[in-house]
Design an enzyme around this catalytic site. Structure first.
Site, PDB file in Angstrom:
ATOM      1  N   ASP A  15      -2.168  -8.514  29.715  1.00 40.87           N
ATOM      2  CA  ASP A  15      -1.578  -8.694  31.059  1.00 40.87           C
ATOM      3  C   ASP A  15      -0.059  -8.439  31.153  1.00 40.87           C
ATOM      4  OD1 ASP A  15      -4.001  -9.980  30.855  1.00 40.87           O
ATOM      5  OD2 ASP A  15      -3.290 -11.909  31.556  1.00 40.87           O
ATOM      6  N   GLU A  47      -8.550 -16.008  36.985  1.00 43.52           N
ATOM      7  CA  GLU A  47      -7.357 -15.905  36.149  1.00 43.52           C
ATOM      8  C   GLU A  47      -6.231 -15.271  36.962  1.00 43.52           C
ATOM      9  OE1 GLU A  47      -9.109 -15.322  31.696  1.00 43.52           O
ATOM     10  OE2 GLU A  47      -8.960 -13.478  32.815  1.00 43.52           O
TER      11      GLU A  47
END
Ligand code: FRU
Length: 551
Positions: A63, A245
């Site tokens: 990420d 998430e």
């Protein structure tokens, strides 16, 4: 000096983590390090490394984290494991850019410690020094992240994730972890992570949105240290086929009305639009305490989910904090947890999407997010090549990319007139010289894929990396426009395609790994032709630019 340090780090990595791969063994004997040594980043795995997308110098990346703008620099931190090419103890890698195009790698910003691995999170400029971390009158940068306590997880506990902060007074070069961490301890929720913080101007407070398993939680704070739970959202709202998430809440002006609305982004894994990891959004309102989605229908199980991207490879994306002029620039991780660990790169793994400008619009299909690659990327364009305006009928247009795009990257902008035709499918096919391996995208009116865009990487080469990489079906996105003119704006970069349809909604982002480079683009229309008339759609405008490597 920086390059020298990187060379040393890279050599150490190559010796320890990759000594069993022949491809890497040659990189190991690279030129001796000097002040002018080339960055090790581009040496190994050059075959698959994109020309302009951000990739880690070596090791594993997932990420994007802590994206923030301060004093002329865009900071990109990222989930990073420098000692191997699969996910491992998480650090925050770090790079800066002055233009969102060229990135300079900086030393790792945050290392794991006794409280745990450093998971995803955000960063803000604390302009009013509410935290008190600032020195000498300059505002500190404050990073807000999740600690993941591996020992706690292994011991079967539920409280192994907590939220913490760190600060920097030297433009993000060095970071001090706050002595009072964690600032939000866990209350027994297994998936409790990925804090994204904004300054909520109207309510003079910091607001954090956090993923808490099947919902998000909003916390408020005056100083980034003391946090109070404000509300929760999402337990009854679609989509719940995986864990939530990397959420984000931000305001944007609706272009058509001039009014401010809010967008709540949520990443979900699995359960993405076309399988595996994906990101969706709720347009809504924020009153300083609670989030209300614009349409009550968001709670209906039959309502459509608004996907940020329908492609397989755009996950955990968030936007930069503190950009001037209310600009919202988004970047996502260009991979998918279904197969990210198996993609065929050896010394590094994963790229980010290009940075994309977001805008919010009132449309016939509700309030929707549109995306376009940031204008800054245009500086990489070579001379424009214009395609002949013509009817796209049984004939086929072939563009040779070898001279046009020597670095393997190019941009395409086509406008097509859909009126007066019984054509059924438009194909844009990117292939190797032999045509044996290809990636395809396009538009279809054929029954089964009606009024939809698609991508297809089933024949793109190296598809057996994982059974879920190229299942036997198209990747599909609905058309969200009634216009007769259809636009396809795309960036191709050796191993990726980001296709922005119509106004930038929908978007399809995919990665692929051809054995031989893709050097040909073919544009064609297929369909039945009634009454002896050729099937076809008109090409209103067609432009292609080669894109230079971003140094
Ligand atoms: C999303 C994610 C986050 C987590 C991080 C760990 O891809 O699972 O929820 O913080 O990756 O690397």
């Amino acid at each position: 000096m920086m390059r020298f340090l990187f060379f040393l780090l890279c050599s150490a990595f190559l010796l320890t983590a990759c000594e069993d791969t022949s491809e890497v063994a040659t990189a190991d004997t690279a030129e001796p390090a000097t002040e002018t040594s080339p960055a090790p980043a581009t040496a190994p795995d050059a075959k698959f490394r994109p020309a302009l997308h951000f990739t880690p110098p070596f090791g594993w990346m997932n990420d994007p984290n802590g994206m923030v703008y301060y004093e002329g620099e865009y900071h990109l931190f990222y989930q990073y494991y420098p000692d191997g090419n699969v996910w491992g103890p998480m650090h925050w890698g770090h790079a800066v850019s002055s233009d969102l195009v060229s990135w300079e790698h900086l030393p790792i910003a945050l290392y794991p410690d006794k409280l745990g691995y450093i998971f995803s999170g955000s960063a803000v400029v604390d302009f009013n020094n509410t935290s008190g971390f600032g020195e000498g009158g300059a505002p500190p940068l404050v990073a807000i992240y999740t600690y993941h306590d591996m020992a706690g997880e292994k011991a079967g506990r539920d409280d192994f994730q907590s939220q913490a902060i760190a600060y920097s007074n030297d433009k993000g070069r060095t970071w001090t972890k706050y002595a009072g961490n964690p600032v939000i301890p866990n209350q027994g929720v297994r998936d409790f992570r990925d804090p994204k913080v904004i300054w909520d101007e109207a309510n003079a407070q910091w607001v954090m949105v956090l993923a808490a398993q099947d919902r998000v939680q909003f916390f408020g704070s005056p100083n980034l240290e003391n946090w109070t739970l404000l509300s929760e959202f999402g337990q009854d709202a679609r989509n719940h086929s995986g864990v939530w998430e990397c959420p984000e809440l931000f305001p944007l002006t609706v272009m058509e009305t001039g009014e401010q609305a809010w967008v709540l982004n949520v990443s979900i894994n699995p359960g993405g639009a076309n399988g595996g990891s994906g990101t969706f959004y709720f347009p809504g309102n924020w009153d300083g305490k609670t989030f209300q989605p614009l349409r009550e229908a968001q709670f209906s199980p039959t309502d459509t989910v608004n996907w940020v991207d329908y492609g397989r490879d755009n996950y955990a994306g968030v936007t930069f904090s503190d950009l001037p002029d209310g600009r919202r620039v988004f970047m996502g991780w260009m991979s998918n947890w279904d197969y990210a660990r198996q993609v065929p790169t050896e010394t590094w793994r994963s790229a980010m999407t290009v940075p994309r400008d977001l805008s919010l619009h009132e449309t016939d299909f509700g309030t929707r997010l549109w995306q376009q690659p940031v204008k800054e990327l245009q500086k990489l364009r070579g001379p424009v090549r214009k395609l002949d305006m013509k009817r796209l009928s049984d004939g086929v247009t072939v563009v040779d990319l070898k001279d046009l795009a020597p670095d393997g990257a190019f941009e395409l902008d086509l406008t097509i007139d859909l009126v007066d035709s019984d054509a059924e499918e438009l194909y844009l096919t990117l292939s190797d010289e032999s045509g044996e391996h290809f990636y395809r995208t396009g538009y279809s009116r054929k029954s089964g894929v009606e009024n939809a865009f698609f991508t297809d990487r089933r024949a793109s080469g190296n598809t057996d990396v994982h059974p879920k990489f190229a299942p036997d079906r198209l990747t599909i996105a609905p058309r969200w426009s009634n216009e007769d003119h259809l636009r396809i704006h795309a960036i191709f970069d050796r191993t990726s395609a980001e296709v922005f349809f119509d106004q930038g909604d929908p978007v399809l982002t995919d990665i692929f790994f051809p054995e031989e480079p893709f050097t040909k683009l073919t544009i064609e229309v297929n369909g039945t032709s009634g009454e002896g008339m050729p099937a076809g759609w008109g090409l209103v405008e067609g432009k292609i630019w080669g894109l230079r490597r971003a140094d």
